[in-house]
Design a protein around this motif. Sequence first.
Motif, PDB file in Angstrom:
ATOM      1  N   SER A 159       0.820  -1.203   0.000  1.00  0.00           N
ATOM      2  CA  SER A 159       0.000   0.000   0.000  1.00  0.00           C
ATOM      3  C   SER A 159       0.861   1.261   0.000  1.00  0.00           C
ATOM      4  O   SER A 159       0.622   2.197  -0.777  1.00  0.00           O
ATOM      5  CB  SER A 159      -0.925   0.006   1.223  1.00  0.00           C
ATOM      6  N   ALA A 160       1.887   1.286   0.870  1.00  0.00           N
ATOM      7  CA  ALA A 160       2.730   2.479   0.973  1.00  0.00           C
ATOM      8  C   ALA A 160       3.453   2.756  -0.328  1.00  0.00           C
ATOM      9  O   ALA A 160       3.614   3.916  -0.730  1.00  0.00           O
ATOM     10  CB  ALA A 160       3.730   2.316   2.115  1.00  0.00           C
ATOM     11  N   ASP A 161       3.894   1.710  -1.017  1.00  0.00           N
ATOM     12  CA  ASP A 161       4.642   1.949  -2.245  1.00  0.00           C
ATOM     13  C   ASP A 161       3.750   2.140  -3.463  1.00  0.00           C
ATOM     14  O   ASP A 161       4.174   2.736  -4.456  1.00  0.00           O
ATOM     15  CB  ASP A 161       5.681   0.846  -2.456  1.00  0.00           C
ATOM     16  N   TRP A 162       2.502   1.675  -3.408  1.00  0.00           N
ATOM     17  CA  TRP A 162       1.540   2.115  -4.421  1.00  0.00           C
ATOM     18  C   TRP A 162       1.399   3.638  -4.339  1.00  0.00           C
ATOM     19  O   TRP A 162       1.381   4.334  -5.353  1.00  0.00           O
ATOM     20  CB  TRP A 162       0.186   1.459  -4.218  1.00  0.00           C
ATOM     21  N   GLN A 163       1.300   4.158  -3.108  1.00  0.00           N
ATOM     22  CA  GLN A 163       1.180   5.607  -2.944  1.00  0.00           C
ATOM     23  C   GLN A 163       2.427   6.326  -3.436  1.00  0.00           C
ATOM     24  O   GLN A 163       2.333   7.372  -4.091  1.00  0.00           O
ATOM     25  CB  GLN A 163       0.931   5.938  -1.477  1.00  0.00           C
ATOM     26  N   LEU A 164       3.602   5.763  -3.134  1.00  0.00           N
ATOM     27  CA  LEU A 164       4.851   6.361  -3.592  1.00  0.00           C
ATOM     28  C   LEU A 164       4.897   6.398  -5.113  1.00  0.00           C
ATOM     29  O   LEU A 164       5.227   7.424  -5.718  1.00  0.00           O
ATOM     30  CB  LEU A 164       6.038   5.554  -3.053  1.00  0.00           C
ATOM     31  N   GLY A 211       7.423   1.127   1.917  1.00  0.00           N
ATOM     32  CA  GLY A 211       6.801  -0.204   1.954  1.00  0.00           C
ATOM     33  C   GLY A 211       7.446  -1.206   1.020  1.00  0.00           C
ATOM     34  O   GLY A 211       6.755  -1.921   0.285  1.00  0.00           O
ATOM     35  N   ALA A 212       8.772  -1.272   1.030  1.00  0.00           N
ATOM     36  CA  ALA A 212       9.466  -2.263   0.204  1.00  0.00           C
ATOM     37  C   ALA A 212       9.000  -3.675   0.566  1.00  0.00           C
ATOM     38  O   ALA A 212       8.640  -3.955   1.711  1.00  0.00           O
ATOM     39  CB  ALA A 212      10.973  -2.141   0.385  1.00  0.00           C
ATOM     40  N   VAL A 213       8.996  -4.561  -0.422  1.00  0.00           N
ATOM     41  CA  VAL A 213       8.506  -5.929  -0.232  1.00  0.00           C
ATOM     42  C   VAL A 213       9.640  -6.920  -0.434  1.00  0.00           C
ATOM     43  O   VAL A 213      10.386  -6.837  -1.423  1.00  0.00           O
ATOM     44  CB  VAL A 213       7.355  -6.239  -1.214  1.00  0.00           C
TER      45      VAL A 213
END
Length: 332
Positions: A159-164, A211-213
């Motif tokens: 979610s955090a990196d979709w926003q990024l 939010g790296a995975v």
Amino acid sequence: MYRSIIPIGLSLLAAAAGAQPAHDTPAALAEAAKARAIAGDDLKDPLFLCEPHGGGVVRQALETGSKQWLEPARLFDNLYYVGNGFVGVFVRKTSEGLVLFDASQSEAEARDHIVPGLQKLGLDPATIRYVIVTHGHYDHFGGAAWLQRTYGARIALSSADWQLLEKTPADAIERSGTKLPRRDIVITDGQQLILGDTKITLYVTPGHTPGAVSAIVPVLAKGKLYNLSLLGSTAFPASIEPTEKVGGLKAYDASVLRFAKISRAASAQGILNTHVFADGTHGRIEALTATPDQPNPFLKGSRFVGRYYQILHHCLLAAQLRPQADNVWLPK
């Protein structure tokens, strides 16, 4: 094709690499020394992360490695690499199609290198089912929208990196010619991606980005099952605390220590990073290609995996112990 737009977060790395060497603190030097001791002779590749201006290594890899496309390689019975000396794509073949880790730097790279590479390996790009984007920087999601449009691949980020990703400046998108993928899957911590006979477990590991995975990836070697530990981050952020663009050094260190425990519990026998210059993956690909009849160089054992994460831990402590002005890894 080499892109003229430097991936998000790497533009300042390139500039910083030309700066004068930082005056490191005794405490930071002590942590770096611990990392070097753990590295020994067989784990030296990630030690550049311990240096105040180690961004020069990233700059060199970006400028030279991006232009040097590696021969597509089969690493295991069901795991492949297609990419260049800077960054690329790991491809996990399953009984129901392909799972890609990252999507190259641009649509042109996906079209002109990734797809032909898959075909050369005997893999059908039309069977790409998922693209797991490790984090929301250009050099990892660049080809995602094209793969989504062309093959119906489902794109997954946290979610955090979709926003990024979605906050990428419009002018940067226009200059690069890269389109943003639409949201398909929002990865949650501990989520299991199941496709046919394969189960991949995903973890949200903030630090490099918010939010790296990272992932535990099961692979087969001559029919025997092993787990590999794939870290979805490389360069260190410039700030200790989180910002809109990074998770921060504290979070990165916590993520590394946690993912080390997860990897140990999974009995992970090797490491992966889509930035193949950063952890020795490039060298292991070359060794596998040169001596395919020898033991697989990616199967290094659980102790090796643990040592790798301890090196990152001490380098992250070093980064936190030096003046923040000298931590020139990423924009604040």
